[in-house]
Scaffold this active site. Structure first.
Site, PDB file in Angstrom:
ATOM      1  N   CYS A 120      -9.009  -7.857   9.810  1.00 28.39           N
ATOM      2  CA  CYS A 120      -8.151  -7.581   8.751  1.00 28.39           C
ATOM      3  C   CYS A 120      -7.240  -7.000   9.085  1.00 28.39           C
ATOM      4  O   CYS A 120      -6.938  -6.308   9.816  1.00 28.39           O
ATOM      5  CB  CYS A 120      -8.650  -6.455   7.852  1.00 28.39           C
ATOM      6  N   CYS A 155      -7.151  -1.473   8.739  1.00 25.46           N
ATOM      7  CA  CYS A 155      -8.390  -1.933   9.789  1.00 25.46           C
ATOM      8  C   CYS A 155      -8.084  -1.590  11.281  1.00 25.46           C
ATOM      9  O   CYS A 155      -8.442  -1.295  12.466  1.00 25.46           O
ATOM     10  CB  CYS A 155      -8.853  -3.280   9.555  1.00 25.46           C
ATOM     11  N   HIS A 163      -6.879  -1.094   1.915  1.00 21.22           N
ATOM     12  CA  HIS A 163      -7.857  -2.069   2.447  1.00 21.22           C
ATOM     13  C   HIS A 163      -8.097  -3.191   1.281  1.00 21.22           C
ATOM     14  O   HIS A 163      -7.615  -4.756   1.726  1.00 21.22           O
ATOM     15  CB  HIS A 163      -8.757  -1.788   3.227  1.00 21.22           C
ATOM     16  N   ASP A 175      -5.854  -9.513 -13.034  1.00 17.55           N
ATOM     17  CA  ASP A 175      -5.603  -7.999 -12.397  1.00 17.55           C
ATOM     18  C   ASP A 175      -6.855  -8.167 -12.631  1.00 17.55           C
ATOM     19  O   ASP A 175      -7.719  -8.503 -13.715  1.00 17.55           O
ATOM     20  CB  ASP A 175      -4.919  -7.439 -13.598  1.00 17.55           C
ATOM     21  N   ASP A 228      -0.422  -3.403 -20.400  1.00 18.53           N
ATOM     22  CA  ASP A 228      -1.537  -4.440 -21.527  1.00 18.53           C
ATOM     23  C   ASP A 228      -1.498  -3.422 -22.421  1.00 18.53           C
ATOM     24  O   ASP A 228      -0.538  -2.774 -22.396  1.00 18.53           O
ATOM     25  CB  ASP A 228      -2.909  -3.875 -20.466  1.00 18.53           C
ATOM     26  N   CYS A 243      -4.940  -4.758   7.622  1.00 18.19           N
ATOM     27  CA  CYS A 243      -3.852  -4.302   6.590  1.00 18.19           C
ATOM     28  C   CYS A 243      -4.095  -2.526   7.144  1.00 18.19           C
ATOM     29  O   CYS A 243      -4.114  -2.516   8.608  1.00 18.19           O
ATOM     30  CB  CYS A 243      -5.398  -3.148   5.444  1.00 18.19           C
TER      31      CYS A 243
HETATM   32 ZN   LIG Z   1      -8.342  -3.826   5.696  1.00 13.51          ZN
END
Ligand SMILES: [Zn+2]
Length: 387
Positions: A304, A309, A335, A266, A93, A306
């Site tokens: 999830c 989790c 996460h 973003d 940016d 990730c």
């Molecule tokens: Zn997760």
């Protein structure tokens, strides 16, 4: 040479599209959510975490990086990729938004923004040319023009003046670019005045920018105004170049913008909220610092995949936050970013299969249901507070 941009599919039921940008550090599939790494780091995560998450682009900030470590530090090592040990695409940016929202003791003239450094108190000038020079030293794959941001509740005359200056600065930025391998995006301004947005898009799209951003939103506007402006602005931008909605927003904001034909996003929200202990889950937001999580021997989000989790319970996350252990915000950042990246991957798949409009409707309904099911945590902090 313009940034290569290929349209992969258009959704028949909306203006949504899937595309591929080819940057100097690899291809980027859209719709894409870019992780905010303001100071050449996505706070608490290292580049191997970003790779594990499949983070497509990291976003750095010219305003912060010019003050520390300074452009000379990037020139010495040959750019941000080597500096932060990251080999994927980087967008920077320009610093326009931070000048507007953060810089102390600043004055704005046609030349640029004069302000005092928060690092050493010295006066600094950020002009369109200086911003490009710094972004060149940083070595980002996609640079942004310096724009003049103002509050979206400003008068129409003030909004017009800022828009016209943004146009003049965009042309100065284009003239200052040296290496065409670094793409340059212009920023459509004009507040929440439809006629000004039209004028801004018409002016900027006459010039050979590699992409176009919709700027100046999430600074005092309502969600409805933001959606209207996004829809109207996206329609005015050329089909054959990427469209980037800056600094917005929540998962519903992203879905609405994809429906309107936006490709890139973003926002500090997923990482900022992670540091405050709030997680986005498939059944609504969860604040792990709440007492109800203290004894919850269950995943943050059972659906999830990730890195957090499948391995850690809400009770453990609650404990980490209560002890102010840095692992807590780190696990929640992993996460939340995974949640956003998954949403973008699902959206892209739905567009490729021509079913995005139905997918988005079902997803928006589900999010709305969860937000009104009694576990509502109150409004999210305003984006302008998150800087
Ligand atoms: Zn997760």
């Amino acid at each position: 040479m313009r940034l290569p941009f290929r349209l992969d599919a258009r959704d028949p039921g909306s203006r949504a599209r899937a595309a591929t940008l080819s940057t100097a550090h690899g291809p980027v599939s859209t719709p894409v959510f870019m992780a905010v790494g303001t100071r050449a780091t996505v706070t608490g995560l290292d580049p191997s975490d970003l790779a594990a998450l499949g983070a497509p682009v990291v976003l750095g900030n010219t305003y912060h990086l010019m003050l520390r470590p300074g452009p000379e530090a990037f020139s010495r090592v040959g750019g941000i990729h080597r500096f932060m040990g990251y080999s994927g695409p980087v967008l920077t940016d320009s610093g326009g938004y931070q000048i507007f929202s953060l810089a102390g003791d600043r004055s704005l003239t046609e030349e640029g923004a004069l302000f005092r450094s928060y690092v050493d108190g010295r006066r600094q000038l950020l002009s369109p040319e200086r911003s490009i020079e710094i972004q060149t030293a940083i070595g980002s794959d996609i640079m942004m023009v310096l724009d003049e941001c103002i509050d979206s509740t400003s008068t129409e005359a003030a909004t017009r003046a800022a828009m016209e200056r943004t146009h003049r600065w965009a042309l100065r930025s284009l003239a200052a670019r040296r290496d065409p391998a670094q793409a340059l995006f212009a920023i459509v301004q004009g507040g929440i005045v439809p006629e000004l947005r039209r004028e801004s898009a018409a002016f900027l799209t006459e010039h050979p920018f590699d992409g176009f951003a919709i700027g100046g939103l999430a600074v005092g506007d309502t969600r409805a105004a933001r959606e209207d402006v996004t829809r109207a602005s996206a329609e005015l931008l050329p089909e054959d170049r990427p469209r980037y909605l800056m600094g917005v927003g929540t998962p519903p904001d992203l879905l609405q913008a994809i429906l309107a034909g936006v490709d890139m996003f973003d926002c500090v929200l997923p990482t900022h909220l992670a540091w405050q202990g709030t997680a986005f889950t498939s059944t609504g937001r969860v604040k792990v610092t709440r007492g109800s999580c203290a004894t919850a021997d269950m995943a943050l989000d059972a659906a999830c995949t990730c890195p957090t989790c499948p391995r850690f319970s809400r009770a453990y996350l609650h404990h980490l936050f209560k002890c102010s252990e840095p692992l807590g915000p780190r696990l929640l950042s992993l996460h939340n970013l995974h949640h956003y990246f998954s949403l973008m991957r699902e959206a892209r798949q739905a567009i490729l299969e021509g079913r995005f409009a139905a997918y988005a409707r079902a997803k928006l309904d589900a999010i709305d249901r969860h937000e009104h099911s009694g576990r509502r945590l109150g409004p999210a902090p305003s984006l302008s507070e998150l800087g």
